[in-house]
Design a protein around this motif. Structure first.
Motif, PDB file in Angstrom:
ATOM      1  N   ARG A 116       8.908  -3.040   3.887  1.00  0.00           N
ATOM      2  CA  ARG A 116       8.946  -1.885   3.310  1.00  0.00           C
ATOM      3  C   ARG A 116       8.843  -2.547   2.180  1.00  0.00           C
ATOM      4  O   ARG A 116       7.579  -2.083   1.023  1.00  0.00           O
ATOM      5  N   HIS A 141       6.198  -4.304   0.297  1.00  0.00           N
ATOM      6  CA  HIS A 141       4.899  -3.340  -0.156  1.00  0.00           C
ATOM      7  C   HIS A 141       4.038  -3.616   1.551  1.00  0.00           C
ATOM      8  O   HIS A 141       2.733  -3.571   1.640  1.00  0.00           O
ATOM      9  N   THR A 156       3.581 -13.168   2.073  1.00  0.00           N
ATOM     10  CA  THR A 156       4.589 -12.152   1.092  1.00  0.00           C
ATOM     11  C   THR A 156       4.011 -13.815  -0.028  1.00  0.00           C
ATOM     12  O   THR A 156       3.704 -14.407  -1.151  1.00  0.00           O
TER      13      THR A 156
END
Length: 72
Positions: free
Chosen positions: A39, A42, A49
């Motif tokens: 979370r 995102h 990421t």
């Protein structure tokens, strides 16, 4: 039953040999980094990421971020 299958395996599996524990931890690490969205990132995985950061700021990285994980 815990939320993640790997966590359940680590919590319940008897590891008679150090190799068994090492492989279990590597499996957990691979699942966590490549398959479980976070979370705080995102709803992307850690590897996704890192790849996005590498595209935006390649000077921060010495090596290419890859999808494959060594399991040996």
């Amino acid at each position: 039953m815990p939320r993640h299958r790997a966590a359940y395996r680590v919590a319940t599996m008897w590891n008679d040999a150090a190799a068994g524990l090492e492989q279990t931890l590597r499996d957990y690490n691979r699942i966590n980094n490549h398959h479980i969205p976070q979370r705080v990132l995102h709803h992307r995985t850690s590897v996704q990421t890192l790849k996005a950061w590498q595209q935006n700021r390649p000077e921060l990285f010495r090596k290419q971020v890859g999808e494959d994980v060594q399991t040996t």
